[in-house]
Write a protein that holds these residues in place. Structure first.
Motif, short mmCIF file in Angstrom:
data_model
loop_
_atom_site.label_atom_id
_atom_site.label_comp_id
_atom_site.label_asym_id
_atom_site.label_seq_id
_atom_site.Cartn_x
_atom_site.Cartn_y
_atom_site.Cartn_z
N ASP A 5 33.42 42.04 39.13
CA ASP A 5 34.25 42.67 40.14
C ASP A 5 35.69 42.64 39.62
O ASP A 5 36.28 41.56 39.49
CB ASP A 5 34.17 41.92 41.48
N PRO A 6 36.25 43.79 39.26
CA PRO A 6 37.55 43.78 38.57
C PRO A 6 38.69 43.21 39.41
O PRO A 6 39.58 42.55 38.87
CB PRO A 6 37.78 45.26 38.23
N LEU A 7 38.66 43.45 40.72
CA LEU A 7 39.74 42.94 41.57
C LEU A 7 39.69 41.41 41.63
O LEU A 7 40.73 40.73 41.53
CB LEU A 7 39.64 43.53 42.96
N THR A 8 38.50 40.87 41.75
CA THR A 8 38.33 39.40 41.75
C THR A 8 38.74 38.82 40.41
O THR A 8 39.40 37.77 40.34
CB THR A 8 36.88 39.04 42.06
N ALA A 9 38.37 39.51 39.32
CA ALA A 9 38.70 39.02 37.98
C ALA A 9 40.20 39.03 37.72
O ALA A 9 40.75 38.14 37.05
CB ALA A 9 37.98 39.86 36.93
N LEU A 10 40.89 40.04 38.27
CA LEU A 10 42.33 40.16 38.03
C LEU A 10 43.15 39.21 38.90
O LEU A 10 44.26 38.81 38.51
CB LEU A 10 42.76 41.60 38.30
N GLN A 11 42.62 38.81 40.04
CA GLN A 11 43.38 38.06 41.04
C GLN A 11 44.11 36.83 40.47
O GLN A 11 45.31 36.64 40.75
CB GLN A 11 42.44 37.63 42.17
N PRO A 12 43.47 35.98 39.66
CA PRO A 12 44.18 34.79 39.15
C PRO A 12 45.36 35.12 38.25
O PRO A 12 46.26 34.29 38.07
CB PRO A 12 43.10 34.04 38.36
N LEU A 13 45.39 36.32 37.70
CA LEU A 13 46.46 36.70 36.77
C LEU A 13 47.67 37.31 37.48
O LEU A 13 48.75 37.42 36.89
CB LEU A 13 45.90 37.70 35.75
N LEU A 14 47.52 37.67 38.74
CA LEU A 14 48.60 38.37 39.46
C LEU A 14 49.90 37.57 39.55
O LEU A 14 50.98 38.14 39.35
CB LEU A 14 48.12 38.78 40.85
N ALA A 40 40.79 40.68 29.02
CA ALA A 40 39.70 39.73 29.28
C ALA A 40 39.16 39.84 30.70
O ALA A 40 38.01 39.47 30.96
CB ALA A 40 40.16 38.31 28.99
N THR A 41 39.96 40.36 31.63
CA THR A 41 39.47 40.54 33.01
C THR A 41 38.54 41.74 33.13
O THR A 41 37.80 41.87 34.12
CB THR A 41 40.64 40.75 34.00
N PRO A 105 34.48 45.00 23.96
CA PRO A 105 34.97 44.64 25.30
C PRO A 105 36.46 44.32 25.36
O PRO A 105 37.04 44.36 26.45
CB PRO A 105 34.12 43.42 25.68
N MET A 106 37.07 44.04 24.23
CA MET A 106 38.50 43.74 24.22
C MET A 106 39.34 44.90 23.69
O MET A 106 40.55 44.78 23.53
CB MET A 106 38.77 42.49 23.38
N ALA A 107 38.69 46.04 23.44
CA ALA A 107 39.43 47.20 22.95
C ALA A 107 40.40 47.70 24.03
O ALA A 107 40.07 47.73 25.21
CB ALA A 107 38.48 48.30 22.56
N ILE A 108 41.59 48.07 23.61
CA ILE A 108 42.58 48.68 24.51
C ILE A 108 42.92 50.05 23.94
O ILE A 108 43.24 50.19 22.76
CB ILE A 108 43.86 47.82 24.60
N THR A 109 42.80 51.07 24.78
CA THR A 109 43.11 52.42 24.34
C THR A 109 44.25 52.98 25.18
O THR A 109 44.49 52.55 26.31
CB THR A 109 41.88 53.34 24.47
N GLY A 110 44.94 53.94 24.62
CA GLY A 110 46.04 54.59 25.33
C GLY A 110 46.28 55.94 24.72
O GLY A 110 45.60 56.36 23.78
N GLY A 111 47.25 56.64 25.26
CA GLY A 111 47.56 57.95 24.70
C GLY A 111 48.22 58.85 25.71
O GLY A 111 48.60 58.44 26.80
N VAL A 112 48.34 60.12 25.32
CA VAL A 112 49.13 61.08 26.08
C VAL A 112 48.31 62.36 26.25
O VAL A 112 47.79 62.91 25.27
CB VAL A 112 50.45 61.40 25.35
N PHE A 113 48.22 62.85 27.49
CA PHE A 113 47.44 64.05 27.78
C PHE A 113 48.24 65.34 27.61
O PHE A 113 47.66 66.42 27.60
CB PHE A 113 46.88 63.97 29.21
N ALA A 114 49.55 65.26 27.48
CA ALA A 114 50.36 66.46 27.26
C ALA A 114 50.12 66.98 25.85
O ALA A 114 50.15 66.21 24.88
CB ALA A 114 51.83 66.14 27.46
N PRO A 115 49.91 68.30 25.67
CA PRO A 115 49.57 68.85 24.35
C PRO A 115 50.79 69.03 23.45
O PRO A 115 51.27 70.14 23.22
CB PRO A 115 48.93 70.20 24.70
#
Length: 385
Positions: A5-14, A40-41, A105-115
């Motif tokens: 449950d992502p919300l439960t997993a994130l809660q301790p880090l808030l 990791a969450t 599971p630890m991969a982080i991706t990002g980027g830009v949708f503007a062409p």
């Protein structure tokens, strides 16, 4: 296997996200150790298909998690949103490519949708050159993506609608140069500098179009309108940031007294009425947003296409939430008086962050024009709805 449950997993880090807000602004990016803790969450993988180890969360769940992160720290919430939504690419790729990128599971991706890039077909690949602004969270990413117009024989290709043919190109972060251009007013901790690649080869299997391609992964999440999902991510940050501003003003008002007054701000009738009005605006905009999310999600789970009018209603609710959030933050900043001016005040940071969020194109004022055309029943290119 028990689902996270992502919300439960994130809660301790808030609490740490909140405590490190000033540090992030100073560094102008999400610190690497904090990025790893968030990874990791599992919340960066909310949109990643289950087939590749992702959570494949519902849109409502994605908004609630992003809202919680942004309530603690809008810049951190923005980085959560970017990493999660760019993983939508996985649903449009052949499995071999998607698993190689999104399977870790630890991969982080990002980027830009503007062409902002240019891609030329070359055998089974595209030769890509481009420089993209707004590369949020890119310093912590292992893979990046940037949208490109497609060119052949010196001419830009177009779709049947006449719009440019654009595709997201996904490439290793090591292929890119990150430019330190992020010197801004708000969302300072997102590290949204420029991403640049020059003359790199990207296999065609690592390119996707959210407009002309169809998802290769089944499921309601990937039937949900792609640009609606992106808009949800942006407005979820606005939602959480405005809640954070309400929290900050509540804390200030219960202790601060105006010069020459024996009453705290909370004991003054004008402040009570103004704060209650902001609270009502926030609750109303949030309720409207979730009502539209639920309507579109119900349609996504049913057979057939999601009507354009329903998709437009969702975009309208997202823009309304973003604009309302900014207005709430402006009002509370004003009510905070001189105390809100100092850098130590959450109210001035919330104000700045809110007005950075309003600049994103998917919830910009032009969205009202798009949805207004549909409300009037006028002919509209629905590719971006």
């Amino acid at each position: 296997m028990t689902r996270i449950d992502p919300l439960t997993a994130l809660q301790p880090l808030l609490p740490e996200l909140a405590a490190r807000a000033a540090e992030m602004e100073e560094a102008r990016r999400l610190p690497a150790d904090l990025a790893q803790k968030i990874a990791a969450t599992g919340v960066f993988r909310m949109v990643t298909p289950k087939a590749f180890g992702g959570l494949e969360s519902t849109p409502r769940e994605m908004v609630e998690v992003t809202e919680a992160a942004a309530r603690a720290n809008a810049s951190a919430g923005w980085c959560v949103m970017i990493a999660a939504t760019t993983a939508l690419n996985a649903a449009y790729m052949d499995a071999e490519y998607a698993r190689a990128i999104y399977g870790d599971p630890m991969a982080i991706t990002g980027g830009v949708f503007a062409p902002m890039g240019r891609a030329v077909p070359e055998g089974d690949s595209y030769r890509v050159t481009g420089r993209w602004q707004w590369g949020s969270g890119s310093a912590n990413c292992s893979w990046l993506c940037g949208s490109c117009t497609i060119w052949e024989n010196g001419e830009m290709l177009r779709l049947p609608s006449g719009a440019p043919d654009t595709r997201m190109m996904v490439f290793p972060a090591s292929d890119a140069v990150l430019h330190d251009t992020w010197h801004v007013m708000g969302l300072k901790g997102t590290g949204s500098g420029d991403i640049e690649v020059k003359d790199i080869l990207v296999p065609k299997g690592r390119s996707v179009s959210l407009v002309s391609d169809k998802p290769k992964v089944p499921g309601a999440l990937y039937k949900f309108p792609a640009f609606g999902l992106l808009s949800l991510g942006v407005c979820a940050v606005a939602l959480g940031n405005a809640r954070g501003a309400l929290d900050a003003f509540h804390a200030l008002a219960t202790v601060k007294k105006s010069q020459g007054s024996a009453k705290t701000l909370a004991e003054r009738q004008m402040m009570q009425a103004a704060y209650a009005n902001c609270e009502a605006q926030w609750r109303a905009a949030r309720a409207y947003l979730f009502a539209e999310i639920d309507r579109v999600w119900t349609a996504a789970q049913a057979p057939g296409e999601i009507p354009m009018e329903l998709r437009a209603d969702l975009r309208l609710a997202c823009t309304h939430m973003t604009r309302t959030g900014a207005e709430i933050c402006r009002t509370l900043y004003d009510l905070g008086g001189g105390a809100a001016l100092f850098e130590a005040s959450d109210l001035q940071r919330r104000f700045r962050d809110a007005h950075a969020i309003t600049q994103h194109i998917v919830t910009a004022p032009s969205t009202y024009e798009l949805t207004g055309r549909i409300l009037f029943g006028l002919p509209t290119d629905a590719g971006m709805v």
